[in-house]
Design a protein around this motif. Structure first.
Motif, PDB file in Angstrom:
ATOM      1  N   ILE A   1       0.807  -1.118  -0.057  1.00 57.80           N
ATOM      2  CA  ILE A   1      -0.095  -0.085   0.052  1.00 57.80           C
ATOM      3  C   ILE A   1       0.885   1.355   0.136  1.00 57.80           C
ATOM      4  O   ILE A   1       0.661   2.218  -0.655  1.00 57.80           O
ATOM      5  CB  ILE A   1      -1.020   0.070   1.252  1.00 57.80           C
ATOM      6  CG1 ILE A   1      -1.831  -1.182   0.956  1.00 57.80           C
ATOM      7  CG2 ILE A   1      -1.808   1.352   1.156  1.00 57.80           C
ATOM      8  CD1 ILE A   1      -2.972  -1.244  -0.161  1.00 57.80           C
ATOM      9  N   ARG A   2       1.980   1.264   0.692  1.00 53.26           N
ATOM     10  CA  ARG A   2       2.839   2.470   0.760  1.00 53.26           C
ATOM     11  C   ARG A   2       3.476   2.627  -0.460  1.00 53.26           C
ATOM     12  O   ARG A   2       3.748   3.593  -0.980  1.00 53.26           O
ATOM     13  CB  ARG A   2       3.946   2.093   1.904  1.00 53.26           C
ATOM     14  CG  ARG A   2       4.812   3.417   2.142  1.00 53.26           C
ATOM     15  CD  ARG A   2       5.435   3.355   3.352  1.00 53.26           C
ATOM     16  NE  ARG A   2       6.235   4.510   3.726  1.00 53.26           N
ATOM     17  CZ  ARG A   2       7.297   5.086   3.185  1.00 53.26           C
ATOM     18  NH1 ARG A   2       7.875   4.391   2.187  1.00 53.26           N
ATOM     19  NH2 ARG A   2       7.819   6.079   3.585  1.00 53.26           N
ATOM     20  N   ALA A   3       3.748   1.623  -1.335  1.00 57.21           N
ATOM     21  CA  ALA A   3       4.338   1.745  -2.453  1.00 57.21           C
ATOM     22  C   ALA A   3       3.550   2.406  -3.454  1.00 57.21           C
ATOM     23  O   ALA A   3       3.742   3.151  -4.337  1.00 57.21           O
ATOM     24  CB  ALA A   3       4.850   0.397  -2.901  1.00 57.21           C
ATOM     25  N   VAL A   4       2.233   1.655  -3.518  1.00 59.13           N
ATOM     26  CA  VAL A   4       1.027   2.376  -4.615  1.00 59.13           C
ATOM     27  C   VAL A   4       0.825   3.784  -4.439  1.00 59.13           C
ATOM     28  O   VAL A   4       0.857   4.659  -4.921  1.00 59.13           O
ATOM     29  CB  VAL A   4      -0.280   1.497  -4.135  1.00 59.13           C
ATOM     30  CG1 VAL A   4      -1.335   2.305  -5.022  1.00 59.13           C
ATOM     31  CG2 VAL A   4      -0.192   0.215  -4.692  1.00 59.13           C
ATOM     32  N   GLU A   5       0.987   4.200  -2.878  1.00 56.85           N
ATOM     33  CA  GLU A   5       0.650   5.645  -2.297  1.00 56.85           C
ATOM     34  C   GLU A   5       1.616   6.543  -2.906  1.00 56.85           C
ATOM     35  O   GLU A   5       1.703   7.681  -3.373  1.00 56.85           O
ATOM     36  CB  GLU A   5       0.440   5.690  -1.060  1.00 56.85           C
ATOM     37  CG  GLU A   5       0.279   7.176  -0.359  1.00 56.85           C
ATOM     38  CD  GLU A   5       0.548   7.294   1.171  1.00 56.85           C
ATOM     39  OE1 GLU A   5      -0.149   7.942   1.835  1.00 56.85           O
ATOM     40  OE2 GLU A   5       1.285   6.580   1.583  1.00 56.85           O
ATOM     41  N   SER A   6       3.029   6.072  -2.820  1.00 63.91           N
ATOM     42  CA  SER A   6       4.462   6.770  -3.227  1.00 63.91           C
ATOM     43  C   SER A   6       4.415   6.927  -4.751  1.00 63.91           C
ATOM     44  O   SER A   6       4.504   8.186  -5.107  1.00 63.91           O
ATOM     45  CB  SER A   6       5.577   6.049  -2.753  1.00 63.91           C
ATOM     46  OG  SER A   6       5.518   5.942  -1.428  1.00 63.91           O
ATOM     47  N   GLN A   7       3.791   5.854  -5.452  1.00 66.00           N
ATOM     48  CA  GLN A   7       3.961   6.005  -7.053  1.00 66.00           C
ATOM     49  C   GLN A   7       2.797   6.970  -7.301  1.00 66.00           C
ATOM     50  O   GLN A   7       3.092   7.709  -8.236  1.00 66.00           O
ATOM     51  CB  GLN A   7       3.398   4.677  -7.580  1.00 66.00           C
ATOM     52  CG  GLN A   7       3.545   4.579  -8.937  1.00 66.00           C
ATOM     53  CD  GLN A   7       5.080   4.994  -9.587  1.00 66.00           C
ATOM     54  OE1 GLN A   7       6.203   4.702  -8.749  1.00 66.00           O
ATOM     55  NE2 GLN A   7       5.123   5.409 -10.768  1.00 66.00           N
ATOM     56  N   SER A   8       1.631   6.923  -6.642  1.00 67.97           N
ATOM     57  CA  SER A   8       0.649   8.224  -7.085  1.00 67.97           C
ATOM     58  C   SER A   8       1.144   9.532  -6.902  1.00 67.97           C
ATOM     59  O   SER A   8       0.689  10.422  -7.531  1.00 67.97           O
ATOM     60  CB  SER A   8      -0.672   7.761  -6.284  1.00 67.97           C
ATOM     61  OG  SER A   8      -1.118   6.406  -6.440  1.00 67.97           O
TER      62      SER A   8
END
Length: 667
Positions: free
Chosen positions: A614-621
């Motif tokens: 989830i943190r990786a998806v948030e950072s990519q967004s």
């Protein structure tokens, strides 16, 4: 005279034999080994010539050898040096009948190496196997002591049935190990006494004796007994006592004073639970206590009911059990509690819902009419089809009333003459093509305890009209407000599961899976929902992916309306017919992936993986510029490692604060 001659001959023969035996070593073949980086196979050939032995060489025996000798050696000495050379290079000589096999060390112990005994222990670096009988010490206890003294290619094992040790290694090392075993295998002066208790608890007595021993040692005196000399056997309620004779006598006196009946028949204890719920255990313990208590009463031939002596209550505030029972029954209940109050495993269920849909529709139709509005005459001709959109009559009436009727999706092209006199005509052509595709992938996850039902709902709470009331104003003097009654229903993804972990890694799951949505092409007076649900019981292994079921649908609907005969004519027949075609395809599959989390480490691992995802998806967004106001700091999840390093919320608890008795911090 003849006897004297015979005696002289015998003495001459004896002297001749002694000379031969004395001179034999002088004529024996000797050799001086001085080799540098010589091939080992050449050395084997030289030893074969000197010793007269036959060798079979394993293909894996390769290498260079260096030997420095300062004096000649006979055949026996050369062979012993040869065995030492093989040992240095990781090879061994294994006798097999008339030949000797040269093989790597790792294979030698599995071959027919000779068995050594006390009379024939072997010589030098010869590979041997020896069975050593141990008389006074457990053979299994010697294995960890002797293991560091055995090389990696050697073998050391214990056979408890006959209390022997089996050793395979070089003869010199085996002889050294046997010498060490003989020094250890001695009769001990100390004895072990087993003292059966009648009234007291063995574990409690051992705790008291160890406390006395520590206090005696703290006072500067020699402690009465080491901690390992006192062991409680709770199964038989006995104390195993070790040490010298005088110390055992002193401890037996203390145990006899402690093992006395209580002044009252009752014995009350408070037992704090770590994992189980206290109210859930009350009924189980009452049943066990009643059964075992009656058996004790029958064995002792005493009267009275056990229900008067047994009392179990649960304190939900501290999750503890307050038990009053006779000492023998108390020990049985404590044993049951220890087996029930264990950490329960958890099950993480990942569901994968994959749905692929396709929808295609084609509509084509022509409608026309010829009529006269000058008098009270009916239309003289026309066509009217209802499978291709708005019918011609409604469109024409809308044109006359100068209020255009809402057109359906697609192309609508009309032509005509409308007036109050003369012949009027109208024609309309309607065409529509619809293509729709859908690809839905949902991955809900759910974590629950073993044998505990859990449910997750991801969707919307949609209101559905169930009734209405409207004041018609036909009567009644009072005013009535119109109203509607609605009922709310969850629409989305629902996963309900109850897992049961069997012995091993199998999981039995009761699963209820539902996928519902609101239909986009609803034409009813209220909302229409699409619903797909599965209710089943399945068995899966830990980490196995199984398919619960699915829907594979391919539906084709075709409709054609035409004027008989005229609609079948080529070319002009299109003026007298209307066609519609709909093709719907749906593929739905539901997969389940259960994972058993037996300890906190496994649970932390899966939690960290989900958290980091989830943190990786948030950072990519955030990097892709999803936020329109970059100057405003956006909330972001912290790193998992930093989150674990945060201090606990109650770290500042005073050192003298009350602590639950018996708590060890992991409950």
């Amino acid at each position: 005279m003849k006897a004297r001659v015979n005696n002289r001959r015998q003495w001459l023969y004896a002297a001749w034999l002694l000379c031969l035996l004395w001179a034999a070593p002088l004529f024996a073949q000797t050799i001086t080994l001085n080799l540098k980086d010589a091939d080992i196979n050449a050395l084997i050939g030289t030893v074969a010539e000197v010793s007269g032995k036959n060798f079979i060489v394993d293909p894996r025996v390769k290498g260079k050898v260096t030997v420095i000798s300062s004096r000649p050696m006979d055949a026996g000495e050369v062979y012993e040096v040869f065995l030492s050379i093989l040992k240095v290079h990781g090879f061994a000589a294994v006798p097999s009948g008339a030949v000797i096999k040269i093989v790597p060390d790792v294979s030698a112990k599995q071959d027919s190496i000779p068995n050594a005994t006390d009379k024939e222990p072997g010589v030098g670096d010869e590979m041997v196997t020896r069975v050593v009988q141990v008389d006074h010490v457990a053979a299994a206890q010697l294995v960890p002591i002797l293991r560091p003294l055995v090389p990696q290619q050697g073998h050391l094992a214990a056979y408890p049935a006959t209390n022997v040790l089996i050793i395979s290694d070089r003869a010199e090392n085996v002889t050294r190990l046997v010498s060490i075993i003989r020094r250890i295998d001695k009769v001990s002066d100390s004895e072990i006494e087993v003292i059966r208790l009648q009234h007291a608890s063995a574990a409690e007595v051992v705790r008291i004796l160890n406390a006395i021993s520590r206090s005696t040692a703290g006072a500067g005196k020699t402690p009465g007994v080491a901690s390992e000399a006192l062991v409680a056997d709770e199964r038989t309620n006995s104390v195993l006592l070790g040490g010298d004779r005088a110390e055992r006598l002193r401890l037996r006196a203390i145990i006899s004073h402690l093992d006395t009946p209580l002044e009252s028949e009752g014995n009350t204890k408070v037992i704090y639970l770590k994992y189980a719920k206290a109210p859930d255990l009350v009924e189980v313990l009452q049943g066990v206590g009643k059964t075992q208590g009656e058996e004790v009463k029958k064995a002792k031939a005493t009267a009275g009911s056990i229900e008067k002596e047994l009392d179990i209550h649960a304190d939900e505030a501290t999750n503890s059990l307050v038990i009053t029972a006779p000492p023998s029954l108390m020990r049985s209940l404590e044993s049951v509690i220890r087996q029930l109050d264990i950490r329960r495993a958890q099950v993480l269920v990942d569901a994968i819902i994959a749905e692929v849909g396709e929808n295609k529709a084609r509509q084509l139709g022509i409608q026309w009419a010829v009529f006269d509005l000058s008098g009270q005459t009916a239309p003289v001709g026309g066509t009217n089809f209802n499978n291709v959109g708005t019918n011609l009559v409604d469109i024409a009436q809308g044109v006359i009333d100068r209020s255009l009727v809402g057109l359906t999706p697609g192309l609508s092209f009309g032509i005509g003459k409308l007036g109050n006199d003369g012949v009027n005509f109208a024609a309309v052509m309607q065409a529509l093509a619809t293509d729709g595709d859908s690809n839905i992938l949902s991955t809900p996850s759910l974590l629950t305890l073993d044998n505990e039902e859990a449910e997750i709902v991801v969707g919307q709470n949609v209101p559905f009209v169930t009734g209405s009331f409207t004041d018609t104003g036909s009567g009644g003097g009072g005013s009535v407000n119109p109203f509607q009654t609605i009922q709310r229903q969850d629409v989305g993804i629902t996963l309900k599961i109850k897992p049961q972990i069997n012995e091993g890694d199998a999981v039995v799951m009761q699963i209820e899976q539902e996928v519902s949505s609101i239909a986009n092409d609803a034409q009813a007076s209220d909302l229409i929902t699409n619903k797909r649900s599965i209710k089943t019981n399945v068995l899966a292994k830990d980490g196995q992916i199984i398919v619960l079921g699915g829907l594979i649908e391919d539906r084709v609907r075709q409709s054609e309306q035409k004027v008989p005969l005229l609609g079948d004519l080529p070319l002009i027949g299109a003026l007298f017919r209307a066609k519609s075609s709909n093709v719907d395809k749906a593929n739905l599959m539901v997969f389940i992936h259960p994972t058993i989390l037996r300890d906190a480490g496994t649970a932390d691992s899966y939690t960290a993986s989900k958290y980091n995802l989830i943190r990786a998806v948030e950072s990519q967004s955030f990097k892709e510029g999803v936020f329109m106001t970059p100057e405003v700091p956006q909330p972001r999840l912290p790193e998992m490692q930093k989150l674990l390093e945060l201090p606990p919320p109650f770290e500042d608890t005073p050192a003298g604060a009350a602590k639950k008795p018996g708590s060890d911090g992991d409950g």
